[in-house]
Design an enzyme around this catalytic site. Structure first.
Site, PDB file in Angstrom:
ATOM      1  N   LEU A   1      26.931  25.985  30.127  1.00 40.81           N
ATOM      2  CA  LEU A   1      28.207  25.288  29.941  1.00 40.81           C
ATOM      3  C   LEU A   1      29.304  25.899  30.808  1.00 40.81           C
ATOM      4  CD1 LEU A   1      28.052  24.660  26.116  1.00 40.81           C
ATOM      5  CD2 LEU A   1      27.739  23.000  27.966  1.00 40.81           C
TER       6      LEU A   1
ATOM      7  N   ASP B   1      21.001  22.554  32.837  1.00 43.08           N
ATOM      8  CA  ASP B   1      22.404  22.178  32.979  1.00 43.08           C
ATOM      9  C   ASP B   1      22.588  21.400  34.279  1.00 43.08           C
ATOM     10  OD1 ASP B   1      23.317  23.860  35.278  1.00 43.08           O
ATOM     11  OD2 ASP B   1      22.727  25.498  33.933  1.00 43.08           O
TER      12      ASP B   1
ATOM     13  N   GLY C   1      24.281  38.687  30.170  1.00 48.67           N
ATOM     14  CA  GLY C   1      23.709  37.570  29.387  1.00 48.67           C
ATOM     15  C   GLY C   1      22.231  37.344  29.633  1.00 48.67           C
TER      16      GLY C   1
ATOM     17  N   ARG D   1      33.955  55.615  26.705  1.00 43.87           N
ATOM     18  CA  ARG D   1      35.138  54.909  26.213  1.00 43.87           C
ATOM     19  C   ARG D   1      36.378  55.822  26.194  1.00 43.87           C
ATOM     20  NH1 ARG D   1      33.186  52.291  20.747  1.00 43.87           N
ATOM     21  NH2 ARG D   1      33.911  50.163  21.013  1.00 43.87           N
TER      22      ARG D   1
ATOM     23  N   HIS E   1      29.260  54.978  24.735  1.00 48.25           N
ATOM     24  CA  HIS E   1      30.257  55.346  23.751  1.00 48.25           C
ATOM     25  C   HIS E   1      31.156  56.459  24.276  1.00 48.25           C
ATOM     26  CE1 HIS E   1      31.816  56.938  19.929  1.00 48.25           C
ATOM     27  NE2 HIS E   1      31.797  55.658  19.581  1.00 48.25           N
TER      28      HIS E   1
ATOM     29  N   GLY F   1      27.880  40.040  33.018  1.00 45.53           N
ATOM     30  CA  GLY F   1      26.634  40.036  33.777  1.00 45.53           C
ATOM     31  C   GLY F   1      25.447  40.569  32.987  1.00 45.53           C
TER      32      GLY F   1
HETATM   33  N1  LIG Z   1      23.351  28.108  34.385  1.00 50.75           N
HETATM   34  C1  LIG Z   1      23.759  28.773  35.472  1.00 50.75           C
HETATM   35  N2  LIG Z   1      24.136  28.110  36.583  1.00 50.75           N
HETATM   36  C2  LIG Z   1      24.529  28.774  37.688  1.00 50.75           C
HETATM   37  N3  LIG Z   1      24.581  30.118  37.781  1.00 50.75           N
HETATM   38  C3  LIG Z   1      24.231  30.839  36.687  1.00 50.75           C
HETATM   39  C4  LIG Z   1      23.772  30.208  35.485  1.00 50.75           C
HETATM   40  N4  LIG Z   1      23.485  31.174  34.609  1.00 50.75           N
HETATM   41  C5  LIG Z   1      23.763  32.352  35.206  1.00 50.75           C
HETATM   42  N5  LIG Z   1      24.179  32.168  36.442  1.00 50.75           N
HETATM   43  C6  LIG Z   1      24.539  33.220  37.390  1.00 50.75           C
HETATM   44  O1  LIG Z   1      23.867  34.388  37.037  1.00 50.75           O
HETATM   45  C7  LIG Z   1      24.778  35.448  36.783  1.00 50.75           C
HETATM   46  C8  LIG Z   1      24.298  36.333  35.689  1.00 50.75           C
HETATM   47  O2  LIG Z   1      24.321  35.652  34.452  1.00 50.75           O
HETATM   48  P1  LIG Z   1      24.472  36.420  33.123  1.00 50.75           P
HETATM   49  O3  LIG Z   1      24.407  35.471  31.996  1.00 50.75           O
HETATM   50  O4  LIG Z   1      23.516  37.524  33.158  1.00 50.75           O
HETATM   51  O5  LIG Z   1      25.880  37.052  33.201  1.00 50.75           O
HETATM   52  P2  LIG Z   1      27.291  36.359  32.996  1.00 50.75           P
HETATM   53  O6  LIG Z   1      27.112  34.989  32.477  1.00 50.75           O
HETATM   54  O7  LIG Z   1      28.032  36.509  34.270  1.00 50.75           O
HETATM   55  O8  LIG Z   1      27.950  37.303  31.918  1.00 50.75           O
HETATM   56  P3  LIG Z   1      27.693  37.339  30.341  1.00 50.75           P
HETATM   57  O9  LIG Z   1      26.586  36.383  30.084  1.00 50.75           O
HETATM   58  O10 LIG Z   1      27.314  38.744  30.074  1.00 50.75           O
HETATM   59  O11 LIG Z   1      28.961  36.934  29.719  1.00 50.75           O
HETATM   60  C9  LIG Z   1      26.076  34.746  36.472  1.00 50.75           C
HETATM   61  O12 LIG Z   1      27.143  35.548  36.843  1.00 50.75           O
HETATM   62  C10 LIG Z   1      25.990  33.499  37.331  1.00 50.75           C
HETATM   63  O13 LIG Z   1      26.460  33.757  38.645  1.00 50.75           O
HETATM   64 MG   LIG Z   2      26.058  34.621  30.768  1.00 53.29          MG
END
Ligand SMILES: Nc1ncnc2c1ncn2[C@@H]1O[C@H](COP(=O)(O)OP(=O)(O)OP(=O)(O)O)[C@@H](O)[C@H]1O
Ligand SMILES: [Mg+2]
Length: 450
Positions: free
Chosen positions: A360, A383, A417, A260, A257, A415
């Site tokens: 996706l 996927d 997720g 920012r 925070h 990064g």
């Molecule tokens: N289903 C997938 N197929 C191929 N590479 C993947 C897949 N999921 C994640 N990755 C790789 O792992 C990395 C980290 O994924 P993560 O979901 O943590 O972050 P992000 O998708 O880049 O960002 P966010 O989810 O925060 O929007 C991604 O940047 C991607 O390079």
């Molecule tokens: Mg992601």
């Protein structure tokens, strides 16, 4: 010495494998088995040692009585005394019947009988009488028949009730013993249950805590000191744990925070600078940082105080799939078994959403599949994208790690997720792992304990 220790260890291991698995059953065995053994042993001793002695005495006394009858008969052989003797034998010596007849006793061969009483009587007769006799323990009516040669042509025939030869109510004794044992056994069970209930509670609470579920405060008032201590320790641990988690989240949220404000200032300054490739790069970096901070803040906010609730996981899958289909994505959902679990629905939905979004983003279609096992539910998200090289499986879970280095907000996220997905699964006592998908891309496996 060590050989003994070895043997002991082996016996203990064997016993451990072959005895019941609950503490209750084991404690009961530990208490009850020695008790039963002791009782059986003392009963056996009582009957075999003391019992034999008593029977032996009684048999000897019987022979003494018979000797008295014979002596009287020999000394007063007239008919009047005969009735007199028979009468006294019946009334005073507790014999069922006494009879004198002329004749010779049949030769006696001791049979192989298991009748302790008859055997004792035979022994006593042989030891103390020195007259030909005949013994029959098969006349029934709980009697023993004895014939003795009184004089050359005369035989005395007596029926002796077994009652005279045994020490009575052994049945009552056994009954009392069994009854007492049952009562004590019942009491032991009752007390043992009471002692073990808190331990059971503690186990349930620890399990719930591990799955991120709500654990009510508890304090053991009764019970043993060890159990009370364990309860207190658990309670303290629970409080410390939640406090430290809260502190960590709050601190990071605070830092994000606070960042920012300077970022906004930087953005403003950059906007005032004349445009050049350098300022463009800087502006991109600043935007990237902002994006990351927003992402983290969203994460920290989401980790708030959501309570666990019983939910149907399949509803969550359908929700996520429906959301993705609105963007014309191809998502299939299927599951096997009961999908009802207790968890934090918003968090879990976020976890699945993140995984489907990844799928996706990198592939054309996603498949959600769930199966219920004995102790957990396994959710896979597949996927048909390019997948991730196996040696990067652990890296991508780290915050802000992205494999495509483009750093372009349009093509990728921040990064977080997978980090968030794993964090959510772990806070439920589960985990997220990666594998190769049969569809050709990445398979993400979420395991949640039930
Ligand atoms: N289903 C997938 N197929 C191929 N590479 C993947 C897949 N999921 C994640 N990755 C790789 O792992 C990395 C980290 O994924 P993560 O979901 O943590 O972050 P992000 O998708 O880049 O960002 P966010 O989810 O925060 O929007 C991604 O940047 C991607 O390079
Ligand atoms: Mg992601």
């Amino acid at each position: 010495m060590s050989k003994f220790a070895d043997l002991f260890e082996r016996v203990a291991t064997w016993a451990d494998r072959h005895s019941p698995q609950t503490l209750f059953a084991r404690a009961l065995i530990i208490i009850v088995v020695p008790m039963l053994l002791l009782q059986a042993l003392s009963a056996w001793w009582f009957y075999s040692q003391r019992g034999d002695n008593v029977t032996n005495r009684l048999a000897l006394l019987l022979v003494r009585d018979l000797r008295l009858l014979i002596a009287m008969r020999t000394e007063f052989p007239d008919d009047e005394h005969r009735y007199w003797i028979i009468n006294h034998g019946r009334t005073d010596l507790l014999l069922s019947s006494v009879r004198f007849r002329s004749g010779i006793v049949p030769p006696f061969q001791s049979p192989a009988y298991f009748d302790i009483v008859a055997r004792e009587v035979q022994g006593a007769l042989e030891a103390d009488l020195r007259r030909p006799f005949y013994l029959n323990n098969t006349v029934g009516n709980d009697q023993l028949m004895i014939e003795i040669q009184v004089s050359d042509g005369e035989v005395m025939e007596v029926y002796v009730p077994y009652l005279r030869l045994t020490f009575g109510s052994s049945f009552a004794y056994v009954l009392a013993q069994v009854g007492l044992a049952l009562v004590l056994f019942g009491l032991a069970i009752w007390f043992m249950r009471r002692e073990l209930v808190p331990i059971e509670h503690l186990g349930v609470a620890a399990d719930a805590l591990g799955k991120g579920r709500d654990v009510p405060d508890f304090a053991f008032k009764g019970g043993t000191r060890e159990v009370r201590n364990a309860g207190t320790a658990f309670q303290t641990m629970k409080i410390r744990l939640s406090r430290s988690i809260q502190q960590r989240t709050e601190m990071l949220a605070g830092v994000s925070h606070d960042l920012r404000t300077p970022l906004t200032r930087m953005k403003l300054s950059l906007a005032l600078l004349p445009e050049s490739p350098e300022t463009k790069e800087l502006a991109d970096d600043v935007a990237d940082m902002e994006h990351m901070i927003e992402g983290y803040l969203a994460f920290a906010r989401g980790e708030g105080d959501e309570e666990t609730a019983p939910v149907d996981l399949s509803d969550i899958f359908e929700d996520v799939a429906a959301g993705a289909r609105r963007d014309n994505a191809e998502v299939t959902v299927n599951w096997m078994g009961d999908m009802n679990v207790e968890l934090r629905p918003i968090a879990i939905k976020r976890c699945i959403t993140n995984l489907v979004a990844n799928a996706l983003r990198h592939g054309k279609r996603a498949e959600i599949h769930a199966t219920r096992g004995k102790t957990s539910i396994e959710i896979t998200v597949d996927d048909d994208g390019p997948g991730i090289p196996e040696d990067r499986y652990e890296d991508v879970f780290r915050p802000f790690v992205r494999l495509d280095e483009s750093r372009n907000i349009d093509t990728g996220g921040s990064g977080l997720g997978l980090t968030i997905a794993r964090d959510i699964a772990r806070s439920h006592g589960g985990d997220v792992t990666l594998a190769k998908s049969p569809l050709g891309g990445l398979r993400v496996v979420v395991r949640l304990p039930v």
